[in-house]
Design a protein around this motif. Structure first.
Motif, mmCIF file in Angstrom:
data_model
loop_
_atom_site.group_PDB
_atom_site.id
_atom_site.type_symbol
_atom_site.label_atom_id
_atom_site.label_comp_id
_atom_site.label_asym_id
_atom_site.label_seq_id
_atom_site.Cartn_x
_atom_site.Cartn_y
_atom_site.Cartn_z
ATOM 1 N N UNK A 86 0.825 -1.220 0.000
ATOM 2 C CA UNK A 86 0.000 0.000 0.000
ATOM 3 C C UNK A 86 0.860 1.271 0.000
ATOM 4 N N UNK A 87 0.272 2.373 -0.443
ATOM 5 C CA UNK A 87 0.921 3.683 -0.335
ATOM 6 C C UNK A 87 0.498 4.302 0.990
ATOM 7 N N UNK A 88 1.387 5.106 1.563
ATOM 8 C CA UNK A 88 1.127 5.645 2.896
ATOM 9 C C UNK A 88 1.317 7.151 2.886
ATOM 10 N N UNK A 89 0.377 7.860 3.510
ATOM 11 C CA UNK A 89 0.500 9.313 3.616
ATOM 12 C C UNK A 89 0.224 9.731 5.055
ATOM 13 N N UNK A 90 1.162 10.513 5.602
ATOM 14 C CA UNK A 90 1.091 10.889 7.017
ATOM 15 C C UNK A 90 0.577 12.315 7.196
ATOM 16 N N UNK A 91 0.406 12.663 8.488
ATOM 17 C CA UNK A 91 0.022 14.040 8.841
ATOM 18 C C UNK A 91 1.078 15.032 8.366
ATOM 19 N N UNK A 92 2.351 14.690 8.589
ATOM 20 C CA UNK A 92 3.441 15.531 8.089
ATOM 21 C C UNK A 92 3.760 15.063 6.678
ATOM 22 N N UNK A 93 4.018 16.010 5.806
ATOM 23 C CA UNK A 93 4.153 15.665 4.391
ATOM 24 C C UNK A 93 5.322 14.723 4.105
ATOM 25 N N UNK A 94 6.424 14.834 4.906
ATOM 26 C CA UNK A 94 7.595 13.965 4.717
ATOM 27 C C UNK A 94 8.183 14.037 3.308
ATOM 28 N N UNK A 95 8.103 15.217 2.699
ATOM 29 C CA UNK A 95 8.749 15.408 1.391
ATOM 30 C C UNK A 95 10.224 15.691 1.625
ATOM 31 N N UNK A 96 11.047 15.402 0.635
ATOM 32 C CA UNK A 96 12.466 15.737 0.755
ATOM 33 C C UNK A 96 12.659 17.208 0.419
ATOM 34 N N UNK A 97 13.133 18.012 1.397
ATOM 35 C CA UNK A 97 13.182 19.463 1.190
ATOM 36 C C UNK A 97 14.193 19.897 0.137
ATOM 37 N N UNK A 98 15.197 19.054 -0.124
ATOM 38 C CA UNK A 98 16.203 19.454 -1.109
ATOM 39 C C UNK A 98 15.772 19.136 -2.536
ATOM 40 N N UNK A 99 14.640 18.482 -2.680
ATOM 41 C CA UNK A 99 14.127 18.182 -4.025
ATOM 42 C C UNK A 99 12.936 19.083 -4.342
ATOM 43 N N UNK A 100 12.706 19.323 -5.617
ATOM 44 C CA UNK A 100 11.514 20.074 -6.019
ATOM 45 C C UNK A 100 10.286 19.169 -5.862
ATOM 46 N N UNK A 101 9.108 19.796 -5.994
ATOM 47 C CA UNK A 101 7.856 19.034 -5.944
ATOM 48 C C UNK A 101 7.913 17.906 -6.976
ATOM 49 N N UNK A 102 8.291 18.260 -8.195
ATOM 50 C CA UNK A 102 8.345 17.281 -9.283
ATOM 51 C C UNK A 102 9.304 16.145 -8.998
ATOM 52 N N UNK A 103 10.479 16.487 -8.470
ATOM 53 C CA UNK A 103 11.498 15.452 -8.214
ATOM 54 C C UNK A 103 11.088 14.539 -7.060
#
Ligand SMILES: Nc1ncnc2c1ncn2[C@@H]1O[C@H](COP(=O)(O)OP(=O)(O)OP(=O)(O)O)[C@@H](O)[C@H]1O
Ligand SMILES: [Mg+2]
Length: 263
Positions: A86-103
């Motif tokens: 399954x895919x998982x999505x948390x309360x905190x976005x947990x995106x990598x800040x050094x990458x762009x949205x697209x990356x």
């Protein structure tokens, strides 16, 4: 009943499930010995179904979601997700800040094995799906909280899983942004065949989104009751029918909290 609901239901095969949670218990060891957090949970999610898991803070919602995600193992019982990881999505976005949205999205595509030449087009398509067309080159710090959660949603969708697990993904957002993202999530769920298991302690949110609301008791977490939400989509959080069912469910939730001395 809404036509869409019927279509969704017709899509579902008579057999099969997106997740099958059978007699699952979970204990954690601590200084005071073993603590039973989840006790004999049995719950199926049908293909294409939207289920919310509702319960007081600390009742074990995240624990259960982590077990379904395969991040931890149950002490007893079994969990099957026949459609794969399954895919998982948390309360905190947990995106990598050094990458762009697209990356950030392309990273998920790479892990899924999408060829390099196709990744950019697919990332842009997913950004369009969450209504963030044009944000491909933006860095995480340039995005608002709501936009970050949209990117996180696009990244979760990039995994192309048949089951999306969401742990209070909109809890940190203001009411208006949350409302918009509820609409977007409902739209995306209806446009795709994804099944959703969504955790929240917000009763209105649970009723606004789900086809079925499952209430967990506290200490230990057990399935206390469940409701089928037979209200046409798209719903609004302020709809009378949503409000009425929310009042009924809140009463039950209060009862659960009183029984277990939580607040
Ligand atoms: N890894 C762990 N080790 C020990 N105890 C844990 C662990 N993870 C969770 N717990 C305990 O299990 C119980 C349930 O926690 P969980 O995070 O699942 O609750 P929750 O329903 O998601 O709460 P909230 O709504 O506040 O997010 C809590 O008492 C918590 O302290
Ligand atoms: Mg939690």
């Amino acid at each position: 009943m809404a036509t869409t609901t019927l279509t969704k239901a017709e899509d579902r095969t008579a057999v099969g499930h997106a997740a099958r949670i059978a007699h699952v218990s979970k204990s954690f060891g601590g200084p005071e010995g073993q603590q039973l957090v989840l006790d004999d949970i049995t719950l199926d999610v049908a293909p294409g179904e939207f289920v919310t898991l509702l319960g007081a803070s600390g009742c074990g919602k995240s624990t259960l979601l982590n077990l379904v995600a395969g991040l931890d193992r149950p002490t007893a019982g079994s969990i099957e997700t026949p459609g794969g990881r399954p895919a998982l999505m948390f309360q905190e976005h947990a995106l990598f800040p050094w990458l762009t949205a697209g990356k950030n999205i392309e990273l998920a595509l790479r892990l899924r094995g999408v060829p390099k030449s196709d990744r950019r087009t697919e990332a842009e398509r997913l950004l369009e799906l969450v209504r963030l067309g044009g944000a491909y080159g933006k860095r995480v710090h340039e995005l608002s909280g709501g936009m970050r959660q949209r990117v996180a949603m696009a990244r979760a969708l990039a995994q192309d899983s048949q089951l999306l697990l969401m742990d209070e993904p909109f809890a940190a957002l203001d009411a208006i942004t949350r409302d918009v993202l509820h609409d977007e999530l409902t739209r995306i769920w209806r446009e795709t065949n994804v099944s959703v298991l969504f955790v929240t302690h917000n009763v209105r949110e649970a009723v606004r989104l789900a086809e079925r609301v499952v209430l967990l008791s506290s200490r230990p977490g057990r399935v206390a009751r469940e409701w089928t939400v037979d209200i046409d989509q798209p719903r609004r959080i302020e709809d009378t029918a949503v409000a009425e069912l929310s009042v009924e469910i809140t009463e039950e939730l209060r009862g659960e909290i009183r029984r277990h001395g939580q607040h």
